[in-house]
Design a protein around this motif. Sequence first.
Motif, PDB file in Angstrom:
ATOM      1  N   UNK A   3       8.762 -10.242   4.765  1.00  0.00           N
ATOM      2  CA  UNK A   3       7.430  -9.882   5.240  1.00  0.00           C
ATOM      3  C   UNK A   3       6.554  -9.623   4.023  1.00  0.00           C
ATOM      4  N   UNK A   4       5.432 -10.319   3.938  1.00  0.00           N
ATOM      5  CA  UNK A   4       4.498 -10.110   2.833  1.00  0.00           C
ATOM      6  C   UNK A   4       3.178  -9.574   3.373  1.00  0.00           C
ATOM      7  N   UNK A   5       2.718  -8.478   2.787  1.00  0.00           N
ATOM      8  CA  UNK A   5       1.377  -7.956   3.047  1.00  0.00           C
ATOM      9  C   UNK A   5       0.501  -8.444   1.899  1.00  0.00           C
ATOM     10  N   UNK A   6      -0.530  -9.209   2.221  1.00  0.00           N
ATOM     11  CA  UNK A   6      -1.395  -9.759   1.170  1.00  0.00           C
ATOM     12  C   UNK A   6      -2.153  -8.625   0.505  1.00  0.00           C
ATOM     13  N   UNK A   7      -1.979  -8.532  -0.800  1.00  0.00           N
ATOM     14  CA  UNK A   7      -2.597  -7.471  -1.594  1.00  0.00           C
ATOM     15  C   UNK A   7      -3.725  -8.088  -2.428  1.00  0.00           C
ATOM     16  N   UNK A   8      -4.947  -8.027  -1.880  1.00  0.00           N
ATOM     17  CA  UNK A   8      -6.076  -8.624  -2.598  1.00  0.00           C
ATOM     18  C   UNK A   8      -7.144  -7.582  -2.927  1.00  0.00           C
ATOM     19  N   UNK A  12      -5.908  -1.084   3.375  1.00  0.00           N
ATOM     20  CA  UNK A  12      -5.159   0.157   3.437  1.00  0.00           C
ATOM     21  C   UNK A  12      -3.687  -0.246   3.602  1.00  0.00           C
ATOM     22  N   UNK A  13      -3.135  -0.834   2.533  1.00  0.00           N
ATOM     23  CA  UNK A  13      -1.864  -1.531   2.679  1.00  0.00           C
ATOM     24  C   UNK A  13      -0.663  -0.603   2.744  1.00  0.00           C
ATOM     25  N   UNK A  14      -0.755   0.578   2.144  1.00  0.00           N
ATOM     26  CA  UNK A  14       0.404   1.475   2.155  1.00  0.00           C
ATOM     27  C   UNK A  14       0.738   1.927   3.574  1.00  0.00           C
ATOM     28  N   UNK A  15      -0.292   2.225   4.382  1.00  0.00           N
ATOM     29  CA  UNK A  15      -0.009   2.689   5.745  1.00  0.00           C
ATOM     30  C   UNK A  15       0.634   1.570   6.576  1.00  0.00           C
ATOM     31  N   UNK A  45      -4.378  -7.685   5.681  1.00  0.00           N
ATOM     32  CA  UNK A  45      -5.127  -6.477   6.022  1.00  0.00           C
ATOM     33  C   UNK A  45      -6.578  -6.575   5.553  1.00  0.00           C
ATOM     34  N   UNK A  46      -7.329  -5.540   5.820  1.00  0.00           N
ATOM     35  CA  UNK A  46      -8.687  -5.489   5.310  1.00  0.00           C
ATOM     36  C   UNK A  46      -9.362  -4.200   5.691  1.00  0.00           C
ATOM     37  N   UNK A  74      -0.833 -12.188  10.655  1.00  0.00           N
ATOM     38  CA  UNK A  74      -1.548 -11.162  11.425  1.00  0.00           C
ATOM     39  C   UNK A  74      -2.669 -10.581  10.570  1.00  0.00           C
ATOM     40  N   UNK A  75      -3.908 -10.820  10.983  1.00  0.00           N
ATOM     41  CA  UNK A  75      -5.067 -10.200  10.338  1.00  0.00           C
ATOM     42  C   UNK A  75      -5.376  -8.882  11.022  1.00  0.00           C
ATOM     43  N   UNK A  76      -5.617  -7.848  10.227  1.00  0.00           N
ATOM     44  CA  UNK A  76      -5.891  -6.519  10.783  1.00  0.00           C
ATOM     45  C   UNK A  76      -7.281  -6.056  10.366  1.00  0.00           C
ATOM     46  N   UNK A  77      -8.087  -5.615  11.343  1.00  0.00           N
ATOM     47  CA  UNK A  77      -9.429  -5.063  11.130  1.00  0.00           C
ATOM     48  C   UNK A  77     -10.312  -6.066  10.372  1.00  0.00           C
ATOM     49  N   UNK A  78     -10.736  -5.731   9.161  1.00  0.00           N
ATOM     50  CA  UNK A  78     -11.566  -6.664   8.390  1.00  0.00           C
ATOM     51  C   UNK A  78     -10.819  -7.972   8.150  1.00  0.00           C
TER      52      UNK A  78
END
Length: 193
Positions: A3-8, A12-15, A45-46, A74-78
Amino acid sequence: MKIVIINYGAGNIQSIKFAIQRLGYEAVLSHNPEEIRAADKVIFPGVGEASSAMRKLRASGLDILVPQLKQPVLGICLGMQLMCSHTEEGDTEGLGIFDVDVVRFSNQVKVPQIGWNQIESLNSPLFEGVDEKEYIYLVHSYYAPVTKNTVAQSTYGVTYATALQKDNFYGTQFHPEKSSATGSKILKNFLDI
């Protein structure tokens, strides 16, 4: 499962990472295109302002990569709003995954909408085992109108899309990582897709 969370630099990636850990999985934070491409699941995320977030995506080439991904995203919020064609926030061109323009809430309601709201008209594997009218947590001033890609909706002065889906792309206007047991269930459903 990778699972990769895009860090750009716009999330609020830690939560989100902690929410995934609570489900028994590990997620990697990355902006590396190869690592993102190799993931089984990608979370986009965003948090923040749309035009500056898009500038960060373009600077790293992720604006080209994200729409080309073939695994569940999965896109979250922004993140969800940036997956749309355009947003009024900063007059920003989006990634064009969802054919809808994001608009600002009218002055008839308090902006931003902050807090809990109900979701309904659930129509996606994301909502397997989630009841109509469950409460989810939102913080936003802009929204995607209801379109053919809408798979959940809420009402705040106007009825709008709280979740979108097209092919392997999913988006939630709400924050599943802050939406208690319902949000955990939705995240788990995404990881099970």
